[in-house]
Structures are given as C-alpha cells and as structure tokens.
Design a protein around this motif. Structure first.
Motif, PDB file in Angstrom:
ATOM      1  N   ARG A 164      -7.275   3.959 -14.079  1.00  0.00           N
ATOM      2  CA  ARG A 164      -7.726   2.574 -14.202  1.00  0.00           C
ATOM      3  C   ARG A 164      -7.920   1.983 -12.806  1.00  0.00           C
ATOM      4  O   ARG A 164      -7.044   1.313 -12.256  1.00  0.00           O
ATOM      5  CB  ARG A 164      -6.686   1.756 -14.976  1.00  0.00           C
ATOM      6  N   LYS A 165      -9.052   2.261 -12.223  1.00  0.00           N
ATOM      7  CA  LYS A 165      -9.360   1.732 -10.889  1.00  0.00           C
ATOM      8  C   LYS A 165     -10.841   1.417 -10.889  1.00  0.00           C
ATOM      9  O   LYS A 165     -11.680   2.320 -10.955  1.00  0.00           O
ATOM     10  CB  LYS A 165      -9.029   2.768  -9.808  1.00  0.00           C
ATOM     11  N   LYS A 176       0.816  -1.225   0.000  1.00  0.00           N
ATOM     12  CA  LYS A 176       0.000   0.000   0.000  1.00  0.00           C
ATOM     13  C   LYS A 176       0.848   1.273   0.000  1.00  0.00           C
ATOM     14  O   LYS A 176       0.796   2.077   0.950  1.00  0.00           O
ATOM     15  CB  LYS A 176      -0.943   0.012   1.212  1.00  0.00           C
ATOM     16  N   LEU A 236       0.345  13.719   4.363  1.00  0.00           N
ATOM     17  CA  LEU A 236       0.096  12.277   4.418  1.00  0.00           C
ATOM     18  C   LEU A 236       0.724  11.685   5.677  1.00  0.00           C
ATOM     19  O   LEU A 236       0.100  10.910   6.419  1.00  0.00           O
ATOM     20  CB  LEU A 236       0.650  11.590   3.166  1.00  0.00           C
ATOM     21  N   GLU A 265      -1.170   9.842   8.820  1.00  0.00           N
ATOM     22  CA  GLU A 265      -0.833   8.488   9.268  1.00  0.00           C
ATOM     23  C   GLU A 265      -0.471   8.466  10.752  1.00  0.00           C
ATOM     24  O   GLU A 265      -0.774   7.512  11.462  1.00  0.00           O
ATOM     25  CB  GLU A 265       0.330   7.934   8.425  1.00  0.00           C
ATOM     26  N   ARG A 325      -3.657   4.651  -5.494  1.00  0.00           N
ATOM     27  CA  ARG A 325      -4.385   3.676  -4.676  1.00  0.00           C
ATOM     28  C   ARG A 325      -5.012   2.621  -5.594  1.00  0.00           C
ATOM     29  O   ARG A 325      -6.171   2.712  -5.984  1.00  0.00           O
ATOM     30  CB  ARG A 325      -5.471   4.389  -3.867  1.00  0.00           C
ATOM     31  N   LYS A 326      -4.199   1.679  -5.984  1.00  0.00           N
ATOM     32  CA  LYS A 326      -4.703   0.597  -6.841  1.00  0.00           C
ATOM     33  C   LYS A 326      -4.005  -0.666  -6.386  1.00  0.00           C
ATOM     34  O   LYS A 326      -2.801  -0.823  -6.560  1.00  0.00           O
ATOM     35  CB  LYS A 326      -4.386   0.896  -8.312  1.00  0.00           C
ATOM     36  N   ARG A 327      -4.763  -1.552  -5.792  1.00  0.00           N
ATOM     37  CA  ARG A 327      -4.190  -2.800  -5.292  1.00  0.00           C
ATOM     38  C   ARG A 327      -3.689  -3.656  -6.453  1.00  0.00           C
ATOM     39  O   ARG A 327      -4.126  -3.487  -7.591  1.00  0.00           O
ATOM     40  CB  ARG A 327      -5.280  -3.584  -4.529  1.00  0.00           C
ATOM     41  N   THR A 378      -1.971   2.436 -19.711  1.00  0.00           N
ATOM     42  CA  THR A 378      -1.702   3.122 -18.451  1.00  0.00           C
ATOM     43  C   THR A 378      -2.246   2.318 -17.265  1.00  0.00           C
ATOM     44  O   THR A 378      -3.398   1.879 -17.305  1.00  0.00           O
ATOM     45  CB  THR A 378      -2.382   4.507 -18.477  1.00  0.00           C
ATOM     46  N   LEU A 379      -1.417   2.138 -16.262  1.00  0.00           N
ATOM     47  CA  LEU A 379      -1.777   1.432 -15.019  1.00  0.00           C
ATOM     48  C   LEU A 379      -2.174  -0.017 -15.261  1.00  0.00           C
ATOM     49  O   LEU A 379      -2.897  -0.617 -14.466  1.00  0.00           O
ATOM     50  CB  LEU A 379      -2.883   2.175 -14.261  1.00  0.00           C
ATOM     51  N   GLU A 380      -1.653  -0.574 -16.362  1.00  0.00           N
ATOM     52  CA  GLU A 380      -1.971  -1.958 -16.690  1.00  0.00           C
ATOM     53  C   GLU A 380      -0.751  -2.856 -16.412  1.00  0.00           C
ATOM     54  O   GLU A 380      -0.461  -3.762 -17.183  1.00  0.00           O
ATOM     55  CB  GLU A 380      -2.396  -2.027 -18.160  1.00  0.00           C
ATOM     56  N   LEU A 384       1.732  10.547  -4.022  1.00  0.00           N
ATOM     57  CA  LEU A 384       1.582  10.440  -5.470  1.00  0.00           C
ATOM     58  C   LEU A 384       1.461   8.984  -5.924  1.00  0.00           C
ATOM     59  O   LEU A 384       1.288   8.724  -7.114  1.00  0.00           O
ATOM     60  CB  LEU A 384       2.774  11.107  -6.164  1.00  0.00           C
ATOM     61  N   GLU A 389      -6.627  -8.862 -13.290  1.00  0.00           N
ATOM     62  CA  GLU A 389      -5.958  -8.213 -14.427  1.00  0.00           C
ATOM     63  C   GLU A 389      -4.709  -9.004 -14.815  1.00  0.00           C
ATOM     64  O   GLU A 389      -4.386  -9.120 -15.991  1.00  0.00           O
ATOM     65  CB  GLU A 389      -5.635  -6.745 -14.096  1.00  0.00           C
ATOM     66  N   TRP A 446       0.493   3.988  -1.279  1.00  0.00           N
ATOM     67  CA  TRP A 446      -0.258   5.262  -1.194  1.00  0.00           C
ATOM     68  C   TRP A 446      -0.405   5.757   0.240  1.00  0.00           C
ATOM     69  O   TRP A 446      -0.769   6.904   0.448  1.00  0.00           O
ATOM     70  CB  TRP A 446      -1.632   5.106  -1.860  1.00  0.00           C
ATOM     71  N   LEU A 447      -0.105   4.899   1.204  1.00  0.00           N
ATOM     72  CA  LEU A 447      -0.125   5.367   2.596  1.00  0.00           C
ATOM     73  C   LEU A 447       1.206   6.001   2.997  1.00  0.00           C
ATOM     74  O   LEU A 447       1.346   6.516   4.098  1.00  0.00           O
ATOM     75  CB  LEU A 447      -0.458   4.205   3.550  1.00  0.00           C
ATOM     76  N   LYS A 448       2.179   5.963   2.080  1.00  0.00           N
ATOM     77  CA  LYS A 448       3.495   6.535   2.387  1.00  0.00           C
ATOM     78  C   LYS A 448       3.920   7.590   1.377  1.00  0.00           C
ATOM     79  O   LYS A 448       4.767   8.428   1.658  1.00  0.00           O
ATOM     80  CB  LYS A 448       4.552   5.424   2.419  1.00  0.00           C
ATOM     81  N   ASP A 449       3.368   7.535   0.189  1.00  0.00           N
ATOM     82  CA  ASP A 449       3.713   8.495  -0.870  1.00  0.00           C
ATOM     83  C   ASP A 449       2.408   9.021  -1.454  1.00  0.00           C
ATOM     84  O   ASP A 449       1.630   8.255  -2.020  1.00  0.00           O
ATOM     85  CB  ASP A 449       4.535   7.781  -1.949  1.00  0.00           C
ATOM     86  N   GLN A 455       3.296  15.386   0.863  1.00  0.00           N
ATOM     87  CA  GLN A 455       4.022  14.359   1.610  1.00  0.00           C
ATOM     88  C   GLN A 455       3.887  14.584   3.116  1.00  0.00           C
ATOM     89  O   GLN A 455       3.619  13.655   3.876  1.00  0.00           O
ATOM     90  CB  GLN A 455       5.502  14.378   1.201  1.00  0.00           C
ATOM     91  N   LEU A 511      -8.222   9.082  -4.064  1.00  0.00           N
ATOM     92  CA  LEU A 511      -8.792   7.910  -4.763  1.00  0.00           C
ATOM     93  C   LEU A 511      -9.573   6.994  -3.823  1.00  0.00           C
ATOM     94  O   LEU A 511      -9.739   5.809  -4.102  1.00  0.00           O
ATOM     95  CB  LEU A 511      -7.707   7.116  -5.500  1.00  0.00           C
TER      96      LEU A 511
END
Lengths: 561, 561
Positions: free
Chosen positions: B300-301, A290, B436, B440, A300-302, A537-539, A297, A307, A292-295, B433, B538
């Motif tokens: 793409r989410k 995860k 965030l 946290e 948030r996409k697991r 993108t994001l694939e 940018l 896919e 997105w909990l530290k950066d 940054q 997101l």
C-alpha cells in the motif's frame, strides 16, 4: 555449562531486586489474596499528589507539558519510574531496571530544553517502557532464557535509536514468556506476571509485562511485539489500548527474538498506551523518522495524513463496521459478547452502519499459521535452552514444572523440510488472496458504496483467564497471517452480576462446548473487556482514525447511559 | 501419463505455429548464418510505412496519439502484432498467440473512444506483451513445462485485470526457460530464444522472450519477472530498458511460477520498454490502480510524485552516483567496463559527482541466495517435471539433452530442513542490515551531505554470451537479495575494433581468470552493452527519475561526440 541453570536464574532475579531503590520498596503490600490491585498505586503513599496527576494524565497533555517545560522530564520520569516499581511489586511486570541511567538522560533533556527553548523531538522527555527483547546498549536482553543471562547488548535496537532521537527515554524493560510464543507471561528467570485487575488471572502475553505495567499507569507508552497477538492479548486482558501494525511499519531490527529467520509470518513491534493519542504519537514519531534508512525491512511509506483523514473511507462519515461475533469455531464468553454488543450500540448511536462479519476459513488460517511456525520451532527452542540445560516450558499452568500436555496451539508441530514449509507458505498466500477478495466483495452489503471499513473482532474468546488457561490465540492470530493492522480498545469490565452464563444448545465442536462450560462469572470478575478494530495491511493511519471514532462513540454512549 | 512427453510438446509447438495468420508468414527469412537481424522487420516488406512509424514511436507519442484517437488501437495493435510475428520468426520469442482476441478488444477500445471522447485509462489502446507465466483467462500458461500443456487459465492475473482496466491490450505471451530459474531462454516445449543483435548469442533469461521481442520493437511495453535478474539480464543483453521493482510494488498474484511458497526472496514483475517513459507509464498506471486492493502482497504505497521529483535526492541537482566496477569476485569484460566508463564521463559532463562503489560481501550474498532458493528447489522442479516424464533441464547448452555439469549457481543446492532455511534467512536479514548501514555511511564520501544517490552497476560481467554460456547472474542477484529497485539502461554495442581484450596480471580467483580468458571481441560483436541504476527498496519513483538523468546525460554526451 558450568553452573546449574537454577542458580544462574536465581542470581539474576536477586540482582534485579537489588536494582530497586530502597526507598521505593513497599513494606505494606497487599496480600496475595487481594486480587484487584489497580487502585493501589494511588493509595499506597509512595507517589506525591503531583506524581499521581502526572501518571494519570492523558498522553497528549504529558507530551505538551513536557515540550513546554511545564513538567520537567526528571519529574515525569521519576513519577513513572516510581509507579513502575510499584507495579513490579504488585504484578512482577519488569525485567531490567536502570533508574540512574534513565534519570541522567532526563537531566540532559531538561537542560537541552532550557538552553535551546526547543524540545529534542516529538516525544521529548517521555519515559517509554520496552519489552525485554528490545535491545538497549549496555543492558541485558535475556528474554527469559537462562542461557542469555549476563550478556549486555552491544547495540541499540533501531527502534531505541529512533525513540531516543525523538526525545523519549527508555526506562524499564518488561516481562515475557520463555520463547515469546505463549499468550501468557512466565519464564524461569523472572517468573510470572499477573493481571492488576485480578491477580488470579493472567496478564496475557507475550507482552504481558507491558500490559500489567501500562494498565497500572507505570508507563505512558510501552512497546511490545506481536506475532500472534502478543501486543493485543495483554492490552485486552489488562484494559489498555494496543496496536498491532503491519509487517515492517515499525522497525524490528536489532531486537533479540525466537525463531529468527522465520520471515513468512513475522513478529512486529507495536505500542500499548492508555489512550489512542499515545498509540498515534508513537507510530507517527517512528514513521516520521524514516525507519527504512535504518532497518532494511521497514517499509518506505511515510505517515500519510490523508489516510489518517480517512480519504479511503468516505472521510470518516457514515462508516460501515462489521462485527465478527464468533469465528465459526468457538463462541466467545458472555463478557466478550457484551463488549461487542456495547460497541454495536455505540456505533449505531453515532450514526454509523454496523453489519455482521462472517468468518472465512478461520480454522484453516489457524492451522496454516501453526504449520509455518511449527516447521522449525522445536529445533529453535531446544537450541537455545540446551545451552544452559533449562527445560523448554510446556505449559503456563502455575505448578512448578508441571508435567501436563501443552495446549494444542502452542506446542510446535513436527519439524518439516524447507520444501514442505514452502507448501504451507503457498497455502498462506492463497488464504490471504481469498480473504482480500472476500473483503472487497462486501461492497454489496454495506450500503456505503465501499467495502466494510473495519472489522470489530473479539481479541480472545474470553476475558483474562486464570493462569495457565489461555490456550488459544485464535482471535488475534488470524489477523497476523492476513497482516491486517488491528487496534485494541477497552470497553468495559466483567461484572459478575451482569455477565451471567448464556444458555446454548448447539456447539461448533467439543472445544466450543468445553469453552462454554468453562465460564463462570466469579472467576473472571473485574477482568477488562476489549475489542479490536481491524483494518487492512499497512493501513495504520486509517485504523488509528477509525479507532478514535469507535472510542469516542463508546465514550459518548457511556456518557448517555 | 498416457503420452510420450515429446509428442505432447511437438503438438503444442505445431499448434502455436498454426495460430500465426498465413499472410504474416515470411518466406524469405534470413538464413541462420545471418546473425544481426535487428533491421529485418523494417526491410522485410510485411510492415507498411505507417506501421513502421508506429512501432518505432516513443512510448509517450504512442500513448498520446492513442488517447487522442490519431492512431486507432486497431492500427497500433495490428502494427505491433505483425512486428511481433516477424520477431517470432527471427528469434523464437513467443509462446501464446491470439490475434483475433487482441484485435477484438482493440475494436472495443476504439468504439469507446469514439462514443465517449475519453480514453479508458492511461494505457488506452496500447498492446502489451506478457511473459508466459502471467495468466490470461482462457489462454494457456504452460511455462515451458510439458505437464502444464492444455490447461487454459481460469482467471486473469491481477496485473492483467489492472492493465485491461487501464486500457492496455495483452496481445502475446513470451518465451522462458523451464523452471524460470535460468538466465537464458530454452524449454522443451517452445525451444530457444536467441538474441536479435547476434543470433549466436543468448537473449538472456528468464524473460528472454520479452527481451528479444521488445528489442525488435515487436511490443512497446513487455512484462517480465525478476527473481535474480530475469527482467534485467534480457534487457541488458537485448539492449532495452527494464525495471526490477521492489517486492510487492507490482502485483504478482494470479501468475504461475516455480518454487511457489518461497517468499523470502521472491520474484517480482517488471516492465521492459525501449524508453524510460514506457517504464514509468507502466509503473504509474499499475500503482495508481491501487493493486493492494487486489493482491494482498502488493504494498500500500501510492505513486509518490515528490519522490519522483527526487525530494530525497537534493531535488535532482548535483547527484552523487557510485560506480561498481567489479564485485570483488570477477572483473567484467572490456565492453562492460567501457559501458561504465561511458556513463561516468557522461554524468561528470552533466555536472554530477561520481565516486567508486566498493562491494560489500557480494560473494556471501550470492551464497545466501543460492542456499535459500536451493532449500527446496530440486523437489519443486522434480514434482512438476515428473508429471509428464520430461527431464529437468541441467544446462542451457544447445546440444540435444547434453550431459554436462550444470553451472554452479543454477543447480539447486541440497534440500534442507525448514529450521536450516530459517538460518539462511537470518543470514540474509543480517546482510541486508549491513548493506543498508554501509550505504548510509557513504555520506562521508559524497560531498553532497547525502549518502550515494544511486549505484551504477554492471548487469552481468559480459555482454550477451553464446547460448549456454551465461553461467552467472551475480551482478543482478545481489540486488534481489537486498531488494533494491534497479533499472537497466542501454549504453552502446560491442565493437570488435574498440573492445579489445585488456591485459591483466592479477585475478580474484580461477573463475575470474577463466572469465577473462573467455573474452574475444569477435564472439560478442554487436551485442548490446548496458548498465543498471540501483536505488533503495521501494524507491521506484526515484530510481526512474535518476535513470532519466543518466539516460539524458548519455544522450547529450553522444550528441557531443
């Protein structure tokens, strides 16, 4: 500045050399005239049989043996460290060396596994190399700038925190060009990195240290960054796998960089490895943490296993690949064309469809990229360089400070106003929109009911060229502007007997003619040949899975022949 | 330009008026001195009993009755169109009117349902209103610029394609301020939109037409855009629900806009509705349509039902909310504070935890936003305005072209170089940054083992102020820079008997003192009071779910009192 910058640079280089354990220094290095040094680590005698077995293992086997304790992390880290130091002596691929620190962490990890019976995380015990710009607390990240020498990082990059939590051991940092904005690897502090398959050729850049190191199996997974091809070019030139993920899939926070604040076509971090399993293990471990909990940018996409199972691509059956034979501006050299032909044949033999990909406005895309990066690049480079008085590098040619014109693409364009930059960025958005529509419309041509599943593209118009001659990153940059995920796969090596010049009578341009004339098989001999699998993108999940399909097809087809 | 811009503007306005069906023009409109016109649509006699029932239905009931054919789309579209035209006559909320086209589509949808027994999609038959900038092919999007009058859009915005595929009927376009960069709604073409609860007050902006229209139930779901609060401010000022999604969650491609190419802190599209079900239906329908296949900037989410079920938030049990009472710069007016207090009480009564949110560097965030937008804004505005000669608006005060200083925040700062813009953007990244990390670290204070689940924040420091007096968007802009998803929930209305001035002796600044002095209950009487539920980037699914929890708590607590 109180000291001459050359003195500071030389002192740093001497300090680096002193950090190599004496017993790992080789007295019988091959002479500079020995071009192919790829086999040297196995034969030089520094590595034990077991260390050779470890460093030549597939990433999956390494991870599983580490997790089960069949190999200790100390064993594995020592083996790769020794091999990395050999690679350094052959290609000058490293920047920071910190053997004790890495081995101390390996001891901790081994103890943890012994005590708890459980690995710390999915990368338990694995040494991982990092491009110089990726901060490790307490270690320098001078990024080849003399003015940044002597400042230990006061924090880990977010990626380093995540890798360490996953059980990995950052164990060396690797060489880069000054500014990072070159597709070769040379700077005033650490010097030049060369290609292990032919040392008269470039390792590519800007992650050229990683390319040479991973190719020599001095690291099982390396992390580079890619703003215009900087992971993929060294991967292709050095014959490794390498992924350029989409913006924000891998956390970038906490690294040093050039052109900070340029967030329209940003750099991304991505892995290099000797197999796709290494690429996948890295991406999955990072995304599962995860980021997105530290950066902020990081997207948030697991990690999406559906896919990865190609739910959007007919579950991986009867895919349709499209081959970009050329970009409408320059036709690739014969080895690159043979690489594409080899992939086509392998994919057809594996039962997939292959059509041609016609480029859409690639030259406009190159110009727009250059306009956006160039909008403030010169001020950025000068600001940092002027602190020490070192000159901003204007060529990658090997002569000492040569006074020659920079190549068209890597000299920053003129600085412009913010409003003008917005106009370039608007152009970029429109190009991305056009390209997406264009891709979607291929449904009419695939015969699968879907648009093209992935593009097979050259990584450059040539295999690794001589130092200073890599004057374009067009075949990679295009996918950066479009933010498409792209994975480099090695296909073959230049064989001067097979890869003879191909006659041509018509050319797109003078540049195209010059490029054609510049090819001669002897120069490029033994250089790796690669292609990139380009998805959306994001694939990342699907691009990794489709790359496995391409790679397996290539391996089966080699088995056949 | 061949014609005086005022002539062109007046002609456009006359054309708009002519597009209203004669039988929907009201002769007995309330006089301007009647401030609260919120009940007028129900009592004016233009709507039948059934049309009143339809337009006052919950979104869920509307969608289910449409899908089952219990109400035809013609019935529903006619009812909302009539009510929208009433709203127009009361508040001047519309720009484009196209009754025949909308009803023709309704007929088609009704026939489809009759023939196939199946709805076209999840929004079958539902009329949806669109902010003026959202292109509908064949209809103008002049966005309040005289120079853009007379150009029919030659394409649908991607969102319009998606909404139509989902069965929705775009049926009116709504008013905006010139440039879109004001938190009120006035331009030289369509004039000013006022607040249906108190017409001496602003509807907010820039999606002020949507705010007034949805509040009067002239549209079940409206789509606005939000670069600094432009969905949330009208939602709050007009008493509707409204969502600011993260960058790229809802496709923006194909809209017209100001400051195109400014992609560092971009505008996003988001829905307004009279219930959260309306918000959710919109977001889910749009995301389920895979907008990333139509808009390259759409993320793409997929819609993530686990995240909607609050998997990252203890499955929705014992949440911890944190209330931002003030931003450390200005203290909100008494009604806004009462709104926050009401929410706190309701959440505690529902068994959740509530702590205080201390602002982190909000003033620096405001400055950085202003620097980034201002870097090229003036050139952008002048470029468009100069085509017709119309002046760039410098105030939202009601006097004709008043010459007064613009408010600090909405006058563009000085144009700068691209390099300087990068420095501002670097600052932005660093602030994101820090914020965030700060969020946290709240794990230590929540008692849940998790960081704060959501922030409850004011939407502005005041309820809807008099026209021209909305001089700050600070309480919304902060979340735009941070790219946090935020959903506005109406809480109450200003009651001059309850919301008396609160004595204060200490002030953050002169601005804070002036703001405090500017409050008097009579001025703001009957203006809606709202809060916003702020989640992470997101995290739309979770923010919608947590907003349902807050909304239900408020409704239960009202039931109790």
């Amino acid at each position: 500045m109180s000291q001459d910058w050359t003195v500071v640079a030389a002192a740093k280089k001497a300090k680096q050399q002193a950090l190599i354990p004496k017993e790992w220094l080789l007295s019988d290095l091959p002479p500079q005239s020995t071009l192919d040094v790829s086999e040297f680590p196995d034969t030089c005698g520094l590595l034990t049989e077991e260390e050779i077995r470890i460093t030549k293992s597939a990433t999956g086997a390494l991870l599983s043996n580490l997790a089960k304790g069949e190999w200790s992390s100390v064993q594995v880290t020592t083996a790769f460290y020794k091999r990395a130091i050999i690679a350094q002596q052959l290609t000058n691929c490293l920047t920071e060396i910190f053997v004790e620190r890495a081995l101390a962490r390996a001891v901790e990890l081994d103890e943890h596994l012994k005590e708890t019976g459980k690995p710390v995380g999915p990368l338990h015990g694995l040494p991982i190399s990092l491009k110089d710009q990726i901060n490790i607390k307490g270690i320098e990240s001078c990024m080849g700038y003399v003015s940044w020498i002597g400042k230990d990082a006061d924090h880990n990059a977010v990626l380093v925190d995540i890798l360490e939590s996953a059980g990995a051991i950052p164990f060396v940092k690797t060489n880069i060009p000054q500014t990072l904005m070159w597709p070769e690897t040379f700077n005033h502090v650490f010097g030049r990195t060369c290609n292990p398959y032919n040392r008269s050729l470039t390792s590519g850049g800007s992650s050229g240290g990683e390319g040479a190191l991973v190719a020599l199996r001095g690291s099982p997974i390396g992390v580079g960054s890619d703003i215009g091809g900087s992971v993929r070019i060294p991967s292709a030139f050095c014959g490794t796998y390498g992924l350029r993920p989409s913006y924000g899939r891998v956390p970038y926070a906490g690294c040093v960089n050039s052109m900070e604040g340029q967030d329209s076509i940003p750099s991304v971090l991505g892995p290099l490895s000797n197999d796709i399993a290494g690429i996948k293990s890295f991406v999955k471990a990072v995304v599962d943490a995860k980021p997105w909990l530290k950066d902020p940018l990081a997207v948030r996409k697991r990690w999406n296993e559906e896919e990865y199972n190609l739910v959007d691509h007919g579950n991986g059956k009867d895919l349709c690949f499209a081959i970009l034979w050329d970009d409408g501006d320059t036709v690739p050299h014969p080895p690159v064309l043979r690489g594409l032909e080899t992939v086509k044949k392998a994919l057809l033999a594996a039962g997939h469809n292959v059509i041609d990909w016609k480029p859409l406005k690639h030259v406009e895309i190159y110009r727009t990229l250059r306009d956006i990066w160039g909008a403030g690049a010169e001020e950025d480079y000068n600001t940092v360089a002027m602190l020490s008085g070192e000159p901003v590098i204007s060529t990658m040619l090997p002569e000492e400070q040569p006074v020659v014109a920079a190549s068209e693409w890597f000299r920053p364009s003129e600085s412009v106003s913010a409003y003008q930059l917005w106009q370039y960025q608007k152009k970029k958005r429109d190009l991305r929109q056009e390209y997406l529509r264009y891709w979607e419309e291929t449904t009419a041509a695939t015969g699968t009911g879907r648009p093209v599943d992935a593009i097979i593209s050259p990584v450059a118009a040539y295999a690794a060229p001589p130092h200073g001659m890599n004057k374009s990153a067009n075949y990679t940059m295009v996918w950066n502007l479009l933010d498409y995920a792209a994975l480099v796969i090695p296909v073959s090596k230049v064989n001067q007997a097979i890869d003879v010049p191909r006659p041509r009578n018509e050319f797109y341009s003078d540049a195209d003619r010059l490029l054609w004339q510049s090819y001669n098989p002897e120069t490029y001999n033994n250089a790796p040949i690669a292609i990139q699998v380009v998805g959306r993108t994001l694939e990342e999940e699907a691009v990794i899975a489709m790359s496995e399909i391409v790679d397996n097809a290539l391996k089966s087809s080699k088995g056949d022949s």
